[in-house]
Write a protein that holds these residues in place. Structure first.
Motif, PDB file in Angstrom:
ATOM      1  N   PHE A  70       0.848  -1.361   0.014  1.00  0.00           N
ATOM      2  CA  PHE A  70      -0.161  -0.095  -0.016  1.00  0.00           C
ATOM      3  C   PHE A  70       0.752   1.286  -0.061  1.00  0.00           C
ATOM      4  CE2 PHE A  70      -2.928  -3.359   1.811  1.00  0.00           C
ATOM      5  CZ  PHE A  70      -3.861  -3.119   1.019  1.00  0.00           C
ATOM      6  N   ALA A  71       0.232   2.475  -0.545  1.00  0.00           N
ATOM      7  CA  ALA A  71       0.928   3.567  -0.442  1.00  0.00           C
ATOM      8  C   ALA A  71      -0.251   4.595  -0.261  1.00  0.00           C
ATOM      9  CB  ALA A  71       1.529   3.887  -1.828  1.00  0.00           C
ATOM     10  N   ASN A  72      -0.070   5.842  -0.731  1.00  0.00           N
ATOM     11  CA  ASN A  72      -1.197   6.907  -0.344  1.00  0.00           C
ATOM     12  C   ASN A  72      -1.871   7.602  -1.348  1.00  0.00           C
ATOM     13  OD1 ASN A  72      -1.117   6.923   2.660  1.00  0.00           O
ATOM     14  ND2 ASN A  72       1.103   6.891   2.089  1.00  0.00           N
ATOM     15  N   SER A  73      -1.495   7.155  -2.727  1.00  0.00           N
ATOM     16  CA  SER A  73      -2.238   7.853  -3.841  1.00  0.00           C
ATOM     17  C   SER A  73      -1.925   6.859  -5.092  1.00  0.00           C
ATOM     18  CB  SER A  73      -1.489   9.175  -4.225  1.00  0.00           C
ATOM     19  OG  SER A  73      -0.245   9.018  -4.668  1.00  0.00           O
ATOM     20  N   VAL A  97      -5.129   6.915  -0.526  1.00  0.00           N
ATOM     21  CA  VAL A  97      -4.814   5.454  -0.724  1.00  0.00           C
ATOM     22  C   VAL A  97      -4.023   5.220  -2.095  1.00  0.00           C
ATOM     23  CG1 VAL A  97      -6.589   4.364  -1.848  1.00  0.00           C
ATOM     24  CG2 VAL A  97      -5.076   2.940  -0.168  1.00  0.00           C
ATOM     25  N   GLY A  98      -3.178   4.156  -2.303  1.00  0.00           N
ATOM     26  CA  GLY A  98      -2.635   3.736  -3.644  1.00  0.00           C
ATOM     27  C   GLY A  98      -2.049   2.486  -3.221  1.00  0.00           C
ATOM     28  N   ALA A  99      -1.906   1.611  -4.170  1.00  0.00           N
ATOM     29  CA  ALA A  99      -1.265   0.232  -3.917  1.00  0.00           C
ATOM     30  C   ALA A  99      -0.866  -0.079  -5.301  1.00  0.00           C
ATOM     31  CB  ALA A  99      -2.442  -0.614  -3.597  1.00  0.00           C
ATOM     32  N   GLU A 115       1.340   7.105  -6.489  1.00  0.00           N
ATOM     33  CA  GLU A 115       2.425   6.182  -5.882  1.00  0.00           C
ATOM     34  C   GLU A 115       2.164   4.900  -6.369  1.00  0.00           C
ATOM     35  OE1 GLU A 115       3.194   6.987  -1.843  1.00  0.00           O
ATOM     36  OE2 GLU A 115       1.812   8.374  -1.850  1.00  0.00           O
ATOM     37  N   GLY A 116       0.970   4.464  -6.547  1.00  0.00           N
ATOM     38  CA  GLY A 116       0.719   3.167  -6.946  1.00  0.00           C
ATOM     39  C   GLY A 116       1.171   2.827  -8.411  1.00  0.00           C
ATOM     40  N   LYS A 139      -8.040   4.948  -5.274  1.00  0.00           N
ATOM     41  CA  LYS A 139      -9.250   5.488  -5.022  1.00  0.00           C
ATOM     42  C   LYS A 139     -10.476   4.573  -4.288  1.00  0.00           C
ATOM     43  CE  LYS A 139      -8.881   8.163  -9.375  1.00  0.00           C
ATOM     44  NZ  LYS A 139      -9.008   9.636  -9.220  1.00  0.00           N
ATOM     45  N   ILE A 140     -11.075   3.888  -4.773  1.00  0.00           N
ATOM     46  CA  ILE A 140     -12.256   3.103  -4.208  1.00  0.00           C
ATOM     47  C   ILE A 140     -11.605   2.363  -2.749  1.00  0.00           C
ATOM     48  CG2 ILE A 140     -13.788   3.435  -5.907  1.00  0.00           C
ATOM     49  CD1 ILE A 140     -13.794   0.427  -6.211  1.00  0.00           C
ATOM     50  N   ILE A 141     -10.533   1.678  -3.114  1.00  0.00           N
ATOM     51  CA  ILE A 141     -10.186   0.879  -2.223  1.00  0.00           C
ATOM     52  C   ILE A 141      -9.702   1.420  -0.732  1.00  0.00           C
ATOM     53  CG2 ILE A 141      -8.992  -0.766  -4.060  1.00  0.00           C
ATOM     54  CD1 ILE A 141      -6.285   0.003  -2.661  1.00  0.00           C
ATOM     55  N   GLY A 142      -9.713   2.622  -0.741  1.00  0.00           N
ATOM     56  CA  GLY A 142      -9.327   3.190   0.588  1.00  0.00           C
ATOM     57  C   GLY A 142     -10.593   3.874   1.298  1.00  0.00           C
ATOM     58  N   GLY A 143     -11.868   3.400   0.840  1.00  0.00           N
ATOM     59  CA  GLY A 143     -12.903   3.855   1.357  1.00  0.00           C
ATOM     60  C   GLY A 143     -13.225   5.441   1.754  1.00  0.00           C
TER      61      GLY A 143
END
Ligand SMILES: Cc1ncc(COP(=O)(O)O)c(C=O)c1O
Length: 444
Positions: free
Chosen positions: A113-116, A280-282, A119-120, A272-276
């Motif tokens: 995981f990351a934060n945008s 988020v990023g991944a 970054e993913g 986006k949607i994976i962080g509720g």
């Protein structure tokens, strides 16, 4: 009517201009003469500082899959906030979200995981380079993949810089290092044979092809199955990796676009949607690649991946609840709302005799005030130049919606949330009839 009865937004914009260039930290939120400032979000609605409530059809550029402040998401964030907000230790919360996503996306066996989304994508590119020991990345002209220098090459290349598409030469975006373009091969969307030639020519140096199967800047028309099959075939033959950017396109299927398209990527960038709704990023992919590149046991990982806020417990908790709520039934219902909107907009255009094209899939809807405009970034740019009135119509449409309780994407898009109802969709369709017919009267 905007902007006349929005003194609160005007005052905030004037205040913001003194301390932030252009008054904001995100250019997409601006529209002239000043943007509407948000005060409160609740379900499908957002209320501005002047007390005007609108249906939110942008949903933070896709991240709010359940709309604003879904009670279960809010409860998960609140619970986590009272327990543990940030820590320099791993937590169970990240394992939980990782398990959910690995179970959902067939090609993702392991994830970080990351934060945008930026970054993913960046970590996917680094992973591909680390795994293959190669330098070049191929991407589609006009495709937006965030702000990383490599990923940003030729996102908005000016026509004066277009070179022969057979050369695949890219253009560094302003602000990027000028060397970025030298590391990137540019493909034209859905040009199967042109893309094949370029990948074959550069194959020995190619680390990965990066592709988004539903590019917003290309009018939300999907990449063709033949193009994606070619990318899969040629990357495999070249020993390069195929990266899917599913930061946005995860909305296209319960298991993302890959599930719908039947393509298995080597690496997938998520966001986006994976962080509720939280940042988020991944990057995810096969266990073989992910372990080879990121596993730090036994010394140093091939590619270092730190980040003070990576897998922060608040995002992980919100993401897990949100993805659990977005089950197959919720996905199908939301896609049905998308179909209803696409059909209604097309009927509204046709009833007014308007030239318009409705695009998109599942919960993403595009509306363009032109007929066919080709497949590629260049086709789109030329069509825009040849149809200057299309921009004016899009502006009218956006303003009409804004004045009638609907916040849509100004260039012409709607991104839906599960908080919307059929009645909300029908409200937009009714207003579309009015907007198209006003345009027709103005033209006559
Ligand atoms: C396809 C795609 N990739 C990457 C990004 C970048 O994500 P973020 O804005 O979270 O950095 C976006 C954002 O809109 C996107 O649409």
């Amino acid at each position: 009517m905007f902007p006349d009865d929005h003194p609160g937004s005007r005052a905030l914009f004037e205040r913001a201009l003194k301390v932030m260039p252009g008054g904001n930290s995100r250019h997409t939120v601006y529209f002239p003469p000043y943007p509407v400032y948000a005060a409160k979000g609740e379900g499908a609605r957002v209320t501005d500082v002047d007390g005007v409530s609108r249906l939110d059809f942008i949903n933070n550029y896709s991240s709010l899959i359940h709309g604003h402040c879904h009670p279960e998401v809010t409860a998960a964030i609140t619970r986590q906030a009272a327990t543990l907000q940030a820590v320099s230790l791993p937590t169970e919360a990240e394992i939980e979200l990782a398990e959910l996503l690995c179970a959902r996306l067939p090609s993702v066996e392991q994830i970080r995981f990351a934060n945008s989304g930026t970054e993913g994508v960046m970590m996917a590119i680094k992973a591909a380079r680390g795994f293959t020991g190669r330098r070049l990345i191929a991407k589609v002209e006009g495709a937006y993949h965030g702000s990383d220098d490599t990923a940003a090459v030729s996102t908005y290349p000016h026509p004066s810089k277009w070179s022969d598409p057979d050369e695949g030469r890219g253009v560094s975006e302003p602000g990027s290092g000028p060397g970025a373009a030298a590391d990137v091969i540019i493909l034209q969307m859905n040009d199967v044979e042109g893309g094949r030639r370029l990948i074959k020519r550069h194959g020995a140096e190619l680390a990965a092809v990066l592709v988004d199967p539903l590019v917003k800047n290309l009018g939300y028309r999907p990449a063709s199955p033949a193009f994606l099959e070619m990318l899969r075939e040629e990357t495999r033959a070249a020993g390069a990796l195929l990266i899917f950017d599913e930061v946005y396109s995860l909305r296209l299927g319960y298991g993302g676009a890959q599930e719908v398209l039947g393509v298995r990527a080597d690496l997938t960038a998520l966001g986006k949607i994976i962080g509720g709704g939280l940042p988020v990023g991944a990057v995810g992919g096969s266990a073989e690649i992910m372990t080879a590149v990121f596993d730090p046991r036994g010394g140093k990982a091939k590619v270092s991946h730190g980040g003070t806020y990576n897998a922060n417990p608040l995002t992980m908790a919100a993401g897990a609840v949100s993805m659990r709520l977005f089950d197959r039934a919720a996905f199908d219902r939301l896609s049905g709302l998308g179909d209803r909107l696409r059909k209604g907009l097309a009927e509204a255009a046709s009833a007014a005799g308007a030239t318009a094209r409705v695009t998109g899939a599942a919960s993403i809807v595009g509306l363009f005030h032109m007929s066919g405009s080709g497949e590629t970034f260049r086709d789109m740019a030329k069509a825009r130049m040849e149809n200057p009135e299309a921009g004016r119509k899009a502006e009218h449409f956006f303003r009409h919606m804004l004045d009638n309780g609907v916040l849509m994407g100004a260039p012409g898009f709607f991104v839906l949330s599960t908080a919307l109802t059929e009645a909300d969709i029908d409200h937009v369709i009714n207003e579309a009839h009015v907007a198209f017919s006003t345009l027709r009267k103005a033209a006559a």
